[in-house]
Design an enzyme around this catalytic site. Sequence first.
Site, PDB file in Angstrom:
ATOM      1  N   PHE A  33       0.797  -1.230   0.000  1.00  0.00           N
ATOM      2  CA  PHE A  33       0.000   0.000   0.000  1.00  0.00           C
ATOM      3  C   PHE A  33       0.827   1.277   0.000  1.00  0.00           C
ATOM      4  O   PHE A  33       1.913   1.347   0.568  1.00  0.00           O
ATOM      5  CB  PHE A  33      -0.924   0.012   1.224  1.00  0.00           C
ATOM      6  CG  PHE A  33      -1.901  -1.137   1.212  1.00  0.00           C
ATOM      7  CD1 PHE A  33      -2.571  -1.476   0.049  1.00  0.00           C
ATOM      8  CD2 PHE A  33      -2.136  -1.878   2.359  1.00  0.00           C
ATOM      9  CE1 PHE A  33      -3.462  -2.537   0.024  1.00  0.00           C
ATOM     10  CE2 PHE A  33      -3.029  -2.944   2.342  1.00  0.00           C
ATOM     11  CZ  PHE A  33      -3.688  -3.275   1.170  1.00  0.00           C
ATOM     12  N   HIS A  37      -3.658   3.974  -2.389  1.00  0.00           N
ATOM     13  CA  HIS A  37      -4.583   2.963  -1.848  1.00  0.00           C
ATOM     14  C   HIS A  37      -5.356   3.526  -0.655  1.00  0.00           C
ATOM     15  O   HIS A  37      -6.548   3.290  -0.505  1.00  0.00           O
ATOM     16  CB  HIS A  37      -3.809   1.736  -1.351  1.00  0.00           C
ATOM     17  CG  HIS A  37      -3.124   0.953  -2.421  1.00  0.00           C
ATOM     18  ND1 HIS A  37      -1.755   0.915  -2.545  1.00  0.00           N
ATOM     19  CD2 HIS A  37      -3.610   0.174  -3.417  1.00  0.00           C
ATOM     20  CE1 HIS A  37      -1.427   0.126  -3.559  1.00  0.00           C
ATOM     21  NE2 HIS A  37      -2.526  -0.327  -4.111  1.00  0.00           N
ATOM     22  N   GLN A 149      -8.357   5.799 -10.777  1.00  0.00           N
ATOM     23  CA  GLN A 149      -8.435   6.186 -12.183  1.00  0.00           C
ATOM     24  C   GLN A 149      -7.106   5.985 -12.931  1.00  0.00           C
ATOM     25  O   GLN A 149      -7.076   6.083 -14.147  1.00  0.00           O
ATOM     26  CB  GLN A 149      -8.823   7.660 -12.270  1.00  0.00           C
ATOM     27  CG  GLN A 149     -10.006   7.887 -13.164  1.00  0.00           C
ATOM     28  CD  GLN A 149     -10.870   9.030 -12.687  1.00  0.00           C
ATOM     29  OE1 GLN A 149     -10.493   9.787 -11.784  1.00  0.00           O
ATOM     30  NE2 GLN A 149     -12.023   9.172 -13.283  1.00  0.00           N
ATOM     31  N   GLN A 154      -8.810  -0.463 -16.937  1.00  0.00           N
ATOM     32  CA  GLN A 154      -9.354  -1.437 -15.986  1.00  0.00           C
ATOM     33  C   GLN A 154     -10.722  -0.986 -15.476  1.00  0.00           C
ATOM     34  O   GLN A 154     -11.662  -1.771 -15.363  1.00  0.00           O
ATOM     35  CB  GLN A 154      -8.369  -1.596 -14.821  1.00  0.00           C
ATOM     36  CG  GLN A 154      -8.925  -2.342 -13.623  1.00  0.00           C
ATOM     37  CD  GLN A 154      -7.867  -2.666 -12.597  1.00  0.00           C
ATOM     38  OE1 GLN A 154      -7.059  -3.561 -12.795  1.00  0.00           O
ATOM     39  NE2 GLN A 154      -7.859  -1.966 -11.476  1.00  0.00           N
ATOM     40  N   VAL A 177      -3.712   9.664  -7.501  1.00  0.00           N
ATOM     41  CA  VAL A 177      -2.946  10.334  -6.441  1.00  0.00           C
ATOM     42  C   VAL A 177      -1.488  10.385  -6.901  1.00  0.00           C
ATOM     43  O   VAL A 177      -0.946   9.386  -7.383  1.00  0.00           O
ATOM     44  CB  VAL A 177      -3.077   9.573  -5.101  1.00  0.00           C
ATOM     45  CG1 VAL A 177      -2.255  10.248  -4.019  1.00  0.00           C
ATOM     46  CG2 VAL A 177      -4.547   9.499  -4.689  1.00  0.00           C
ATOM     47  N   MET A 185       1.199   7.656  -8.229  1.00  0.00           N
ATOM     48  CA  MET A 185       1.614   6.631  -7.262  1.00  0.00           C
ATOM     49  C   MET A 185       1.305   5.241  -7.786  1.00  0.00           C
ATOM     50  O   MET A 185       0.229   5.013  -8.367  1.00  0.00           O
ATOM     51  CB  MET A 185       0.917   6.859  -5.928  1.00  0.00           C
ATOM     52  CG  MET A 185       1.476   8.051  -5.216  1.00  0.00           C
ATOM     53  SD  MET A 185       0.941   8.096  -3.504  1.00  0.00           S
ATOM     54  CE  MET A 185       1.628   9.665  -3.023  1.00  0.00           C
ATOM     55  N   ARG A 188       4.538  -0.282  -8.334  1.00  0.00           N
ATOM     56  CA  ARG A 188       5.675  -0.589  -9.225  1.00  0.00           C
ATOM     57  C   ARG A 188       6.728   0.524  -9.225  1.00  0.00           C
ATOM     58  O   ARG A 188       7.832   0.297  -9.724  1.00  0.00           O
ATOM     59  CB  ARG A 188       5.181  -0.860 -10.649  1.00  0.00           C
ATOM     60  CG  ARG A 188       4.433  -2.179 -10.768  1.00  0.00           C
ATOM     61  CD  ARG A 188       4.195  -2.578 -12.214  1.00  0.00           C
ATOM     62  NE  ARG A 188       3.759  -3.964 -12.327  1.00  0.00           N
ATOM     63  CZ  ARG A 188       2.490  -4.360 -12.462  1.00  0.00           C
ATOM     64  NH1 ARG A 188       1.528  -3.459 -12.513  1.00  0.00           N
ATOM     65  NH2 ARG A 188       2.180  -5.640 -12.554  1.00  0.00           N
TER      66      ARG A 188
HETATM   67  O1  PAF Z   1      -5.747  -2.703  -9.698  1.00  0.00           O
HETATM   68  C1  PAF Z   1      -5.361  -3.726  -9.091  1.00  0.00           C
HETATM   69  O2  PAF Z   1      -4.637  -3.663  -8.108  1.00  0.00           O
HETATM   70  C2  PAF Z   1      -5.807  -5.100  -9.601  1.00  0.00           C
HETATM   71  O3  PAF Z   1      -5.856  -5.132 -10.983  1.00  0.00           O
HETATM   72  C3  PAF Z   1      -7.150  -5.565  -8.992  1.00  0.00           C
HETATM   73  C4  PAF Z   1      -8.290  -4.666  -9.380  1.00  0.00           C
HETATM   74  C5  PAF Z   1      -7.031  -5.618  -7.477  1.00  0.00           C
HETATM   75  C6  PAF Z   1      -7.470  -6.976  -9.481  1.00  0.00           C
HETATM   76  O4  PAF Z   1      -6.485  -7.873  -9.133  1.00  0.00           O
END
Ligand code: PAF
Length: 282
Positions: A33, A37, A149, A154, A177, A185, A188
């Site tokens: 995190f 997050h 976002q 995704q 963020v 952020m 990775r």
């Molecule tokens: O964005 C992420 O961290 C991942 O793709 C998710 C949505 C938790 C699915 O594994």
Amino acid sequence: MQIIRHPAEMTAWAKEQAKAGHRIGLVPTMGFFHEGHLSLMRRAGQLADFVAVSLFVNPTQFGPQEDLAAYPRNFERDCAMVEAAGVSVLFAPIAAEMYPAGFSTTVAVGAELTGQLCGASRPGHFAGVATVVCKLFNIVQPDVAVFGQKDFQQLAVIRRMTADLNLGVEIVAHPIVREADGLAMSSRNTYLLPQQRESALSLSRALALARTIAAEGERSTERLTTVLRDFIHSFPETEVDYISFVHQDTLQQVAEIDEKTVIALAVKIGGRVRLIDNGLVL
Ligand code: PAF
């Protein structure tokens, strides 16, 4: 805060909350995190009575040559951070319980949303994401789920899946963020070597440059792409994966920018750290 490891136990908790008339907010994560997050968790807390955070490094969304094994993990630190953020439940299942022997179902959102951008560079990635998020929705039974976002494609894929499969979960998007210098952020970012940190700024600076040029009247995405590619490549160790101008909802490429155009970028730094960023152009 409760730590729940087993899907059946997680669902039992969710059913209890529903029976008591409580709203559940879910933040699906892969852990390690950072402030991004935590801001999703705070947002979920504003929208629900109880927040559940899932922590699962989902193997099915990583390609064979990708960083599943190296993906950063620190369970102790993550637990302390979610606890401090006022989360009620941390759902941290093991892969063998999410994908038991014989598992053979995939949720695949159509190629209009998954065939381009990250979907083109990471074949199978969005099927892995859609499948695990669908499972998480079924296990945690949230009323609302909050996603960042930064993972703009995704988000579109999850919205489509949730609507198409009548999953009945409200999907809330939370703004990107950024670090003080503009870097979006990401877990990775920890892969970056100190000398690559400056090159990672090529993404947010390219977004800013696109906005400046657009504000001066440029509308051609072809011309903008050429300028931005040269700009990004002027930073050491950068390799553009894609620079795309797409409609914010359909993700289809556009030739001319307008108020609904999002510029989406993916850049590899040092040949191994692939970062993404995006934002509206106008
Ligand atoms: O964005 C992420 O961290 C991942 O793709 C998710 C949505 C938790 C699915 O594994």
